[in-house]
Enzyme design. Structure first.
Site, PDB file in Angstrom:
ATOM      1  N   ASP A  30       0.851  -1.193   0.000  1.00  0.00           N
ATOM      2  CA  ASP A  30       0.000   0.000   0.000  1.00  0.00           C
ATOM      3  C   ASP A  30       0.887   1.243   0.000  1.00  0.00           C
ATOM      4  OD1 ASP A  30      -3.258   0.275   0.623  1.00  0.00           O
ATOM      5  OD2 ASP A  30      -2.076   2.111   0.933  1.00  0.00           O
ATOM      6  N   LYS A  35      -0.667   3.278   7.071  1.00  0.00           N
ATOM      7  CA  LYS A  35      -1.479   2.057   7.042  1.00  0.00           C
ATOM      8  C   LYS A  35      -0.565   0.825   7.100  1.00  0.00           C
ATOM      9  CE  LYS A  35      -5.721   1.129   4.640  1.00  0.00           C
ATOM     10  NZ  LYS A  35      -6.481   1.258   3.411  1.00  0.00           N
ATOM     11  N   PHE A 250     -32.644  -7.838  -1.360  1.00  0.00           N
ATOM     12  CA  PHE A 250     -32.481  -6.524  -2.003  1.00  0.00           C
ATOM     13  C   PHE A 250     -33.802  -5.870  -2.378  1.00  0.00           C
ATOM     14  CE2 PHE A 250     -28.167  -5.001  -2.602  1.00  0.00           C
ATOM     15  CZ  PHE A 250     -27.521  -6.002  -1.892  1.00  0.00           C
ATOM     16  N   CYS A 261     -19.480   1.890  -3.751  1.00  0.00           N
ATOM     17  CA  CYS A 261     -19.566   1.279  -5.090  1.00  0.00           C
ATOM     18  C   CYS A 261     -20.843   1.552  -5.872  1.00  0.00           C
ATOM     19  CB  CYS A 261     -19.295  -0.206  -4.974  1.00  0.00           C
ATOM     20  SG  CYS A 261     -17.560  -0.471  -4.552  1.00  0.00           S
TER      21      CYS A 261
HETATM   22  N1  LIG Z   1     -15.330  -1.876  -1.137  1.00  0.00           N
HETATM   23  C1  LIG Z   1     -15.990  -2.890  -1.670  1.00  0.00           C
HETATM   24  O1  LIG Z   1     -16.844  -3.507  -1.034  1.00  0.00           O
HETATM   25  C2  LIG Z   1     -15.707  -3.339  -3.071  1.00  0.00           C
HETATM   26  C3  LIG Z   1     -14.891  -2.603  -3.914  1.00  0.00           C
HETATM   27  N2  LIG Z   1     -14.668  -3.013  -5.202  1.00  0.00           N
HETATM   28  C4  LIG Z   1     -13.762  -2.262  -6.083  1.00  0.00           C
HETATM   29  O2  LIG Z   1     -12.421  -2.552  -5.665  1.00  0.00           O
HETATM   30  C5  LIG Z   1     -11.593  -1.399  -5.826  1.00  0.00           C
HETATM   31  C6  LIG Z   1     -10.946  -1.044  -4.500  1.00  0.00           C
HETATM   32  O3  LIG Z   1     -11.968  -0.692  -3.590  1.00  0.00           O
HETATM   33  P1  LIG Z   1     -11.722  -0.577  -2.016  1.00  0.00           P
HETATM   34  O4  LIG Z   1     -10.938  -1.736  -1.544  1.00  0.00           O
HETATM   35  O5  LIG Z   1     -13.036  -0.279  -1.414  1.00  0.00           O
HETATM   36  O6  LIG Z   1     -10.795   0.722  -1.968  1.00  0.00           O
HETATM   37  P2  LIG Z   1     -10.116   1.392  -0.680  1.00  0.00           P
HETATM   38  O7  LIG Z   1     -10.170   2.853  -0.928  1.00  0.00           O
HETATM   39  O8  LIG Z   1     -10.679   0.814   0.558  1.00  0.00           O
HETATM   40  O9  LIG Z   1      -8.606   0.892  -0.776  1.00  0.00           O
HETATM   41  C7  LIG Z   1      -7.715   1.240  -1.789  1.00  0.00           C
HETATM   42  C8  LIG Z   1      -6.298   1.173  -1.226  1.00  0.00           C
HETATM   43  O10 LIG Z   1      -5.357   1.409  -2.278  1.00  0.00           O
HETATM   44  C9  LIG Z   1      -4.283   2.174  -1.754  1.00  0.00           C
HETATM   45  N3  LIG Z   1      -3.563   2.786  -2.873  1.00  0.00           N
HETATM   46  C10 LIG Z   1      -3.905   3.882  -3.611  1.00  0.00           C
HETATM   47  N4  LIG Z   1      -2.978   4.084  -4.573  1.00  0.00           N
HETATM   48  C11 LIG Z   1      -2.041   3.113  -4.446  1.00  0.00           C
HETATM   49  C12 LIG Z   1      -0.852   2.788  -5.149  1.00  0.00           C
HETATM   50  N5  LIG Z   1      -0.444   3.490  -6.198  1.00  0.00           N
HETATM   51  N6  LIG Z   1      -0.132   1.730  -4.728  1.00  0.00           N
HETATM   52  C13 LIG Z   1      -0.532   0.986  -3.673  1.00  0.00           C
HETATM   53  N7  LIG Z   1      -1.652   1.245  -2.963  1.00  0.00           N
HETATM   54  C14 LIG Z   1      -2.393   2.299  -3.347  1.00  0.00           C
HETATM   55  C15 LIG Z   1      -4.953   3.142  -0.808  1.00  0.00           C
HETATM   56  O11 LIG Z   1      -4.030   3.684   0.108  1.00  0.00           O
HETATM   57  C16 LIG Z   1      -6.000   2.223  -0.141  1.00  0.00           C
HETATM   58  O12 LIG Z   1      -5.470   1.607   1.011  1.00  0.00           O
HETATM   59  C17 LIG Z   1     -12.499  -0.318  -6.410  1.00  0.00           C
HETATM   60  O13 LIG Z   1     -12.409  -0.350  -7.814  1.00  0.00           O
HETATM   61  C18 LIG Z   1     -13.887  -0.752  -5.981  1.00  0.00           C
HETATM   62  O14 LIG Z   1     -14.886  -0.287  -6.868  1.00  0.00           O
HETATM   63  C19 LIG Z   1     -15.207  -4.177  -5.688  1.00  0.00           C
HETATM   64  C20 LIG Z   1     -16.005  -4.956  -4.889  1.00  0.00           C
HETATM   65  C21 LIG Z   1     -16.313  -4.604  -3.515  1.00  0.00           C
HETATM   66  O1  LIG Z   2     -18.876  -3.472  -5.793  1.00  0.00           O
HETATM   67  C1  LIG Z   2     -19.016  -3.377  -4.595  1.00  0.00           C
HETATM   68  O2  LIG Z   2     -18.404  -2.613  -3.863  1.00  0.00           O
HETATM   69  C2  LIG Z   2     -20.035  -4.202  -3.870  1.00  0.00           C
HETATM   70  O3  LIG Z   2     -21.234  -3.403  -3.808  1.00  0.00           O
HETATM   71  C3  LIG Z   2     -22.300  -4.003  -3.080  1.00  0.00           C
HETATM   72  O4  LIG Z   2     -21.903  -4.272  -1.742  1.00  0.00           O
HETATM   73  P1  LIG Z   2     -21.899  -3.145  -0.594  1.00  0.00           P
HETATM   74  O5  LIG Z   2     -21.852  -1.786  -1.226  1.00  0.00           O
HETATM   75  O6  LIG Z   2     -20.839  -3.526   0.362  1.00  0.00           O
HETATM   76  O7  LIG Z   2     -23.267  -3.279   0.191  1.00  0.00           O
HETATM   77  P2  LIG Z   2     -24.766  -3.777  -0.125  1.00  0.00           P
HETATM   78  O8  LIG Z   2     -25.160  -4.719   0.912  1.00  0.00           O
HETATM   79  O9  LIG Z   2     -24.911  -4.192  -1.531  1.00  0.00           O
HETATM   80  O10 LIG Z   2     -25.573  -2.424   0.106  1.00  0.00           O
HETATM   81  C4  LIG Z   2     -25.388  -1.300  -0.742  1.00  0.00           C
HETATM   82  C5  LIG Z   2     -26.391  -0.224  -0.394  1.00  0.00           C
HETATM   83  O11 LIG Z   2     -27.704  -0.630  -0.724  1.00  0.00           O
HETATM   84  C6  LIG Z   2     -28.574  -0.458   0.389  1.00  0.00           C
HETATM   85  N1  LIG Z   2     -29.618  -1.510   0.357  1.00  0.00           N
HETATM   86  C7  LIG Z   2     -29.287  -2.812   0.197  1.00  0.00           C
HETATM   87  C8  LIG Z   2     -30.255  -3.786   0.127  1.00  0.00           C
HETATM   88  C9  LIG Z   2     -31.608  -3.427   0.231  1.00  0.00           C
HETATM   89  O12 LIG Z   2     -32.555  -4.269   0.181  1.00  0.00           O
HETATM   90  N2  LIG Z   2     -31.911  -2.118   0.395  1.00  0.00           N
HETATM   91  C10 LIG Z   2     -30.952  -1.146   0.460  1.00  0.00           C
HETATM   92  O13 LIG Z   2     -31.288   0.059   0.591  1.00  0.00           O
HETATM   93  C11 LIG Z   2     -27.686  -0.553   1.613  1.00  0.00           C
HETATM   94  O14 LIG Z   2     -28.259   0.109   2.702  1.00  0.00           O
HETATM   95  C12 LIG Z   2     -26.430   0.130   1.105  1.00  0.00           C
HETATM   96  O15 LIG Z   2     -26.529   1.527   1.251  1.00  0.00           O
HETATM   97  C13 LIG Z   2     -22.654  -5.344  -3.736  1.00  0.00           C
HETATM   98  O16 LIG Z   2     -23.689  -5.981  -2.975  1.00  0.00           O
HETATM   99  C14 LIG Z   2     -21.430  -6.254  -3.819  1.00  0.00           C
HETATM  100  O17 LIG Z   2     -21.767  -7.450  -4.503  1.00  0.00           O
HETATM  101  C15 LIG Z   2     -20.337  -5.510  -4.576  1.00  0.00           C
HETATM  102  O18 LIG Z   2     -19.158  -6.299  -4.647  1.00  0.00           O
END
Ligand SMILES: NC(=O)C1=CN([C@@H]2O[C@H](COP(=O)(O)OP(=O)(O)OC[C@H]3O[C@@H](n4cnc5c(N)ncnc54)[C@H](O)[C@@H]3O)[C@@H](O)[C@H]2O)C=CC1
Ligand SMILES: O=C(O)[C@H]1O[C@H](OP(=O)(O)OP(=O)(O)OC[C@H]2O[C@@H](n3ccc(=O)[nH]c3=O)[C@H](O)[C@@H]2O)[C@H](O)[C@@H](O)[C@@H]1O
Length: 437
Positions: A30, A35, A250, A261
């Site tokens: 990172d 961190k 959902f 996201c």
């Molecule tokens: N948060 C979620 O639930 C989900 C996120 N995603 C996708 O995954 C990707 C990452 O999301 P998050 O994990 O939530 O992001 P995050 O913002 O929590 O973490 C990203 C990390 O990358 C680090 N970073 C930034 N630039 C860097 C570099 N040049 N080298 C090394 N580290 C660096 C940051 O310091 C941070 O710790 C996004 O595209 C998001 O849309 C997909 C599914 C679920």
């Molecule tokens: O790409 C991503 O980051 C992720 O986005 C969502 O996951 P997440 O954002 O962690 O949470 P969810 O449980 O999907 O909820 C998203 C939002 O929808 C709202 N929600 C969810 C379900 C529902 O019935 N009603 C509702 O208002 C939640 O309150 C929340 O604000 C997707 O569910 C994941 O599959 C995906 O990987």
């Protein structure tokens, strides 16, 4: 296998930890030095259920390491995951600067064959761009694979360990074979690893998130309409959800979807459409309806207080965008807090995990309470923004005694309407038996 993860956020840290759990040697990189220092000191930098246990177990077993050096990452991993941010750019598109910037650095450091896996959510064509950026600075052989992540915050470890499917977008048999080997332990129950071309994999991720956001938004509109006609959205939801073609999940209405996201991904897919001359009418409507839904409680609150909330005090339960996370990105609570402060109200908040993040953003504009009941002290109304379990069965006597007025605006439909009326509350929720005064 030796695995490196670039970007140790919600996705990167969970991916790294879970891959270590199945016996791989994982190095998480990172750019955020602080961190990395915290993780090297044994601290999990985010709140995610069950992560703690796996994190410490794998550090102890010497399978999970942290560094800020991309060079070390490139030396260590046979497979290099990119789990970097792809935030919303000014025009709504996904900002690819983190992903493409890292790709360029990787290209410069490449010494032998690696599989570069894009786990970030990216528009169609990004793997191709990554390939182009890397090959413009090196002649070393490499492959790029798209492997979108579907985990949910709050369930991230479970979702990663037991995925309903794994999607791999690849045009290289060699890279596909390595990915299948890596993921085999996670699909022992028979869930599929779906291999496809990389463009389809990239689009699958946006299609899934946008579909889910649309499903929620549809229910929010049904809920709003229920209030107009005196129907009860909980009953409508039960009646609809039992149709297996619709499904029960959902369908919960509320104060809009938030998180890191859905909001950005729906906008990015809409913008991708525009760039290709395709107008995604449905996504345009989803974005518009969700923006309104996030603020739907504000006119209700204001009108209850005869149009003036100045010097009124509001208690807010729940700040995270959903329960079981400390993530406040695009959390509906923040929009409500903003509006209340703008209109001269005082706000007292409580959230089990998200208060430190909110404190960083709002500082002393808010009163941060030690527990859920303290937040109610002398407040004129309670507003519920996140459905944490501890809010589900409160001590209603204590709740009533602490509040100035027995008034609750519930953005998550936690309580039974009739019970609340019997308890003597003015109780306004979303889409249920609202009787116009
Ligand atoms: N948060 C979620 O639930 C989900 C996120 N995603 C996708 O995954 C990707 C990452 O999301 P998050 O994990 O939530 O992001 P995050 O913002 O929590 O973490 C990203 C990390 O990358 C680090 N970073 C930034 N630039 C860097 C570099 N040049 N080298 C090394 N580290 C660096 C940051 O310091 C941070 O710790 C996004 O595209 C998001 O849309 C997909 C599914 C679920
Ligand atoms: O790409 C991503 O980051 C992720 O986005 C969502 O996951 P997440 O954002 O962690 O949470 P969810 O449980 O999907 O909820 C998203 C939002 O929808 C709202 N929600 C969810 C379900 C529902 O019935 N009603 C509702 O208002 C939640 O309150 C929340 O604000 C997707 O569910 C994941 O599959 C995906 O990987």
């Amino acid at each position: 296998m030796n695995i490196s993860i670039i970007g140790t956020g919600y996705v990167g840290l969970v991916t790294g930890t879970c891959l270590a759990e199945t016996g791989n040697n994982v190095l998480c990189i990172d750019i955020d030095e602080n961190k990395v220092k915290r993780m090297n000191n044994g601290e999990v930098p985010i709140y995610e259920p069950h992560l703690d246990l796996l994190f410490h177990r794998n550090i102890k077993a010497s399978r999970l390491h942290f560094s800020k050096s991309l060079k070390e990452g490139l030396e260590h991993g046979d497979i290099i995951f990119l789990a970097l941010p792809t935030p919303e750019d000014e025009d709504g598109s996904a900002d690819l600067s983190y992903v493409l910037g890292a790709a360029q650095e990787i290209g410069k450091l490449l010494k032998n064959y690696k599989v570069i896996v894009d786990k970030s959510t990216v528009p169609v064509g990004t793997s191709e761009k990554v390939r182009h950026v890397i090959s413009s600075v090196t002649d070393v052989e490499f492959d790029v694979v798209s492997n979108p992540e579907f985990l949910r915050e709050g369930f991230a470890v479970d979702d990663f360990l037991k995925p309903e499917r794994i999607v791999i977008g690849s045009n290289s048999d060699k890279a596909t074979a390595l990915m299948e080997k890596l993921y085999k332990p996670f699909v022992r129950s028979g869930n599929p690893i779906i291999v496809m071309d990389e463009k389809s994999a990239e689009l699958t991720k946006y299609a899934a998130n946008s579909f889910l956001a649309t499903k929620i938004t549809f229910m929010n509109e049904i809920a709003n309409f229920c209030e107009k006609v005196g129907a009860d959205v909980d009953k409508v939801r039960a009646g609809m959800g039992t149709d297996s073609r619709i499904g029960k999940r959902f369908l919960f209405p509320g104060i809009g979807y938030g998180g890191s996201c859905f909001p950005k991904d729906v906008k990015a897919l809409y913008k991708s459409g525009k760039d290709e001359g395709y107008e995604f009418d449905i996504l345009n409507a989803v974005i518009r309806v969700n923006d309104l839904q996030k603020k739907i409680l504000i006119p209700r609150i204001t009108s209850y207080f005869n149009g003036d909330v100045r010097n009124k005090t509001f208690a807010i339960w729940g700040l995270a965008f959903k329960p079981e996370t400390d993530d406040i990105r695009e959390a509906p609570a923040l929009y409500i807090i903003d509006e209340l402060l703008k209109n001269g109200a005082k706000v007292q908040v409580f959230d089990p995990e998200a208060m430190p993040n909110v404190k960083r953003q709002f500082g002393d504009q808010l009163i941060f309470s030690a527990n859920m009941y303290a937040a109610l002290k002398s407040a004129d109304a309670l507003i519920i923004c996140t459905e944490w379990s501890i809010f589900r069965t409160p001590d209603f006597e204590r709740l009533k005694n602490n509040l100035n007025n027995p008034v609750i605006f519930d953005g998550r439909n936690l309580y039974d309407v009739e019970d609340m009326e019997k308890e003597g509350f003015y109780y306004r929720s979303i889409g249920r038996n609202f009787k116009k005064a």
